[in-house]
Write a protein that holds these residues in place. Structure first.
Motif: not given
Length: 210
Positions: A80-88, A106-121
């Motif tokens: 997630l940090a990589v995705a956000l830094k790329d967006a930055q 970028a946060y919305l896209d990551f959560a949408t594409l990786n829902q179960l991983r994101w939710r686990a955090v």
């Protein structure tokens, strides 16, 4: 008198390499289960079977299932940090609202594409006295640091207040994404979720005087 270096123990090196390989296999198995079924499906016997090792190895390497899930969640936070830094990076030179929206999208896209991983955090609960790895804490803190860096001098001058501002903005964005993905306020519509976040960010920027 010339001191002699102690010769390396090849057995110890082989044991360390083997342990690293098993650790990687266990983590990969856990990550796959989380991505497809959610963290609640991570069970020691199943992970051990899929990794091709004894069930006791899970506990020997990760301590318990919580430790294994934490390791997987740390990897998710890192991705997630990589995705956000790329967006930055992509939004450099734009105004504050555009930069904050780049992070939010970028946060919305990551959560949408990786829902179960994101939710686990965010859904995985630990005992109050459970030792949390520093890498997990660093990555979690890094998410807020990205927002703080964008707010910069436009936010509160006090560092603690600036941290609170970043946390509030992150919490509001996260809440919008979570409610949208859970379809609590209607069917999930990514564009509508983005508009709602933009409304929030727009008024935060106005409040900051920019």
């Amino acid at each position: 008198m010339v001191s002699k270096e102690r010769p390396k123990d090849p057995t110890r090196d082989r044991d360390a390499d083997f342990r690293d390989r098993v650790r990687t296999k266990l983590l990969a198995a856990a990550e796959a289960i989380i991505a497809n079924e959610g963290y609640a499906a991570v069970q020691a016997r199943r992970v051990a079977t899929e990794a091709g090792c004894a069930i006791g190895t899970v506990y020997n390497i990760y301590g318990d299932i919580d430790g294994l899930i934490l390791a997987a969640n740390t990897r998710t936070l890192s991705d997630l940090a990589v995705a956000l830094k790329d967006a930055q990076i992509r939004s450099e030179g734009q105004d504050l609202e555009a930069r904050l929206m780049s992070l939010a999208n970028a946060y919305l896209d990551f959560a949408t594409l990786n829902q179960l991983r994101w939710r686990a955090v965010f859904e995985h609960r630990l005992p109050d006295d459970y030792p949390i790895p520093q890498a997990f804490l660093d990555d979690r803190r890094g998410l807020l640091a990205l927002i703080e860096s964008e707010i910069g001098d436009t936010g509160p001058s006090d560092p603690e207040e600036r941290q609170d501002a970043a946390r509030a903005l992150f919490s509001a964005t996260h809440g919008n994404v979570l409610l949208a993905l859970d379809a609590k306020l209607g069917p999930f519509e990514p564009d509508r979720c983005e508009r709602q976040i933009r409304f929030l960010v727009h008024h935060v920027v106005i409040g900051l005087g920019r």
